[in-house]
Write an enzyme that holds these catalytic residues in place. Structure first.
Site, short mmCIF file in Angstrom:
data_model
loop_
_atom_site.label_atom_id
_atom_site.label_comp_id
_atom_site.label_asym_id
_atom_site.label_seq_id
_atom_site.Cartn_x
_atom_site.Cartn_y
_atom_site.Cartn_z
N GLN A 103 23.29 62.86 46.49
CA GLN A 103 24.21 63.02 47.62
C GLN A 103 25.08 61.78 47.79
O GLN A 103 25.98 61.79 48.63
CB GLN A 103 23.40 63.26 48.90
CG GLN A 103 22.56 64.51 48.86
CD GLN A 103 21.62 64.58 50.05
OE1 GLN A 103 22.01 65.05 51.12
NE2 GLN A 103 20.40 64.11 49.88
N VAL A 105 27.80 58.71 46.82
CA VAL A 105 29.11 58.71 46.16
C VAL A 105 29.38 57.40 45.42
O VAL A 105 30.50 57.15 44.98
CB VAL A 105 30.23 59.00 47.18
CG1 VAL A 105 30.06 60.38 47.78
CG2 VAL A 105 30.31 57.94 48.26
N HIS A 121 28.47 65.30 46.66
CA HIS A 121 29.46 64.83 47.62
C HIS A 121 30.60 64.05 46.98
O HIS A 121 31.32 63.33 47.66
CB HIS A 121 28.77 63.99 48.69
CG HIS A 121 27.81 64.78 49.54
ND1 HIS A 121 26.67 64.24 50.09
CD2 HIS A 121 27.83 66.08 49.92
CE1 HIS A 121 26.03 65.18 50.78
NE2 HIS A 121 26.71 66.29 50.68
N CYS A 132 47.74 68.53 44.19
CA CYS A 132 47.49 69.34 42.99
C CYS A 132 46.10 69.10 42.39
O CYS A 132 45.73 69.77 41.42
CB CYS A 132 48.56 69.09 41.94
SG CYS A 132 48.50 67.44 41.17
N GLY A 230 14.63 59.14 49.20
CA GLY A 230 15.56 58.45 50.10
C GLY A 230 16.54 59.34 50.82
O GLY A 230 17.61 58.88 51.20
N ASN A 256 9.84 58.35 50.58
CA ASN A 256 10.62 57.97 51.75
C ASN A 256 9.76 57.06 52.62
O ASN A 256 8.56 57.32 52.76
CB ASN A 256 11.05 59.20 52.55
CG ASN A 256 12.32 58.95 53.34
OD1 ASN A 256 12.38 58.06 54.16
ND2 ASN A 256 13.34 59.76 53.08
N PRO A 257 10.34 56.03 53.21
CA PRO A 257 9.54 55.16 54.06
C PRO A 257 9.07 55.83 55.35
O PRO A 257 8.10 55.40 55.97
CB PRO A 257 10.49 53.99 54.38
CG PRO A 257 11.55 54.04 53.34
CD PRO A 257 11.69 55.50 52.99
N ALA A 274 12.07 53.24 47.61
CA ALA A 274 12.21 53.76 46.25
C ALA A 274 12.03 52.68 45.20
O ALA A 274 11.45 52.92 44.14
CB ALA A 274 13.57 54.43 46.09
#
Length: 292
Positions: A103, A105, A121, A132, A230, A256-257, A274
């Protein structure tokens, strides 16, 4: 990190042949990349990111929005992949059918050794024409500019899915100082049609890119293990990806924490950052392996 949960997660990873690794903002935050919801700094602290990350904001003031994204992109280039990114690359190297879905960028997965993650994303490093959609090159030389003006009143979110679960910018250091070019900056013109070039990310009110979403759903539908890392599991439709795997019988391992809405569907919940948990997981799956 040790314990029965890690041992069980290692057993599941060692047995997998088609794993999916699904990453969110926490992965990049450990490299020092601010999450999308973090407070702004410097010249941008007077702005609400949700009022800049919209098509309406870009139409109203392209220079303001482009300048903000360029500042964030430069921040990402100063960050480095962390041990979690390298552990994901180690998994992909050992299991060639691994699919990494992110997710975020930023480009930390690529620089960490994963050449082609599925990007739900978009990317700060793939600008395109706002009219265009022709891909555009990244700017190479950014002149200094003035302080940003006061925020516009009209740049309101359109109410669609949030563009990022977090590390929207969401890595090799550049020579520029952190605030060297902060401020409005006119976007380049499209070489084809002359319209302004826009950041290559998903904004509020925009749909996820169909090819990326289709690839993510297909991978989750066919995986034999999904490792979610995460992510808050709050940004939809991306948050549905682990649920797809679980509904079809694949075990889900969460790193995940803190607890998330995914806890209840996970075969194993590994609490911790992580950068610590993923290398330990690689070593638990393949003792003696290089975790990156």
């Amino acid at each position: 990190m040790t314990g029965p949960e890690l041992a069980e997660a290692g057993r599941l990873l060692a047995a997998a042949r088609r794993p999916v690794v699904f990453t969110g903002a926490g992965m990049s935050a450990e490299s020092g990349v601010p999450t999308f919801r973090d407070a702004q700094t410097g010249l941008w602290q007077r702005y609400d990111p949700q009022e800049l990350a919209t098509p309406a904001a870009f139409r109203a003031d392209p220079a303001l929005v482009w300048g903000w994204y360029e500042a964030r992109r430069r921040g990402v280039r100063r960050a480095e992949p962390n041990p979690g990114h390298r552990a994901v690359a180690a998994i992909a190297a050992r299991l060639p059918d691994t699919v990494v879905i992110t997710q975020n960028v930023d480009d930390l997965h690529e620089r960490g050794g994963v050449p082609a993650p599925v990007r739900l994303h978009g990317s700060l490093f793939a600008p395109r024409c706002s009219a265009c959609a022709r891909p555009a090159p990244l700017p190479s030389d950014l002149p200094p500019s003035a302080d940003p003006p006061e925020p516009h009143d009209g740049a309101e979110p359109h109410g669609g899915a949030e563009p990022h679960d977090g590390a929207e910018p969401h890595g090799g250091a550049e020579s520029h100082a952190p605030e060297a070019h902060d401020g409005p900056l006119d976007p380049p013109a499209c070489a084809d049609c002359g319209a302004p070039v826009r950041p290559g990310v998903v904004w509020f009110g925009e749909a996820l890119p169909s090819a990326a979403l289709d690839a993510a759903v297909e991978a989750a539908s066919g995986c034999d293990l999904l490792l979610t890392v995460g992510t808050s599991a709050l940004v939809h439709p991306a948050a549905e990806i682990p649920l797809v795997a679980a509904r079809l019988g694949a075990p889900v391992v969460q790193v995940n924490p803190v607890p998330t809405p995914l806890d209840a569907i996970c075969a194993v919940n590994l609490r911790g950052p992580a950068g610590e948990v993923l290398p330990a997981l690689v070593r638990a799956a393949w003792p003696g392996a290089d975790a990156g």
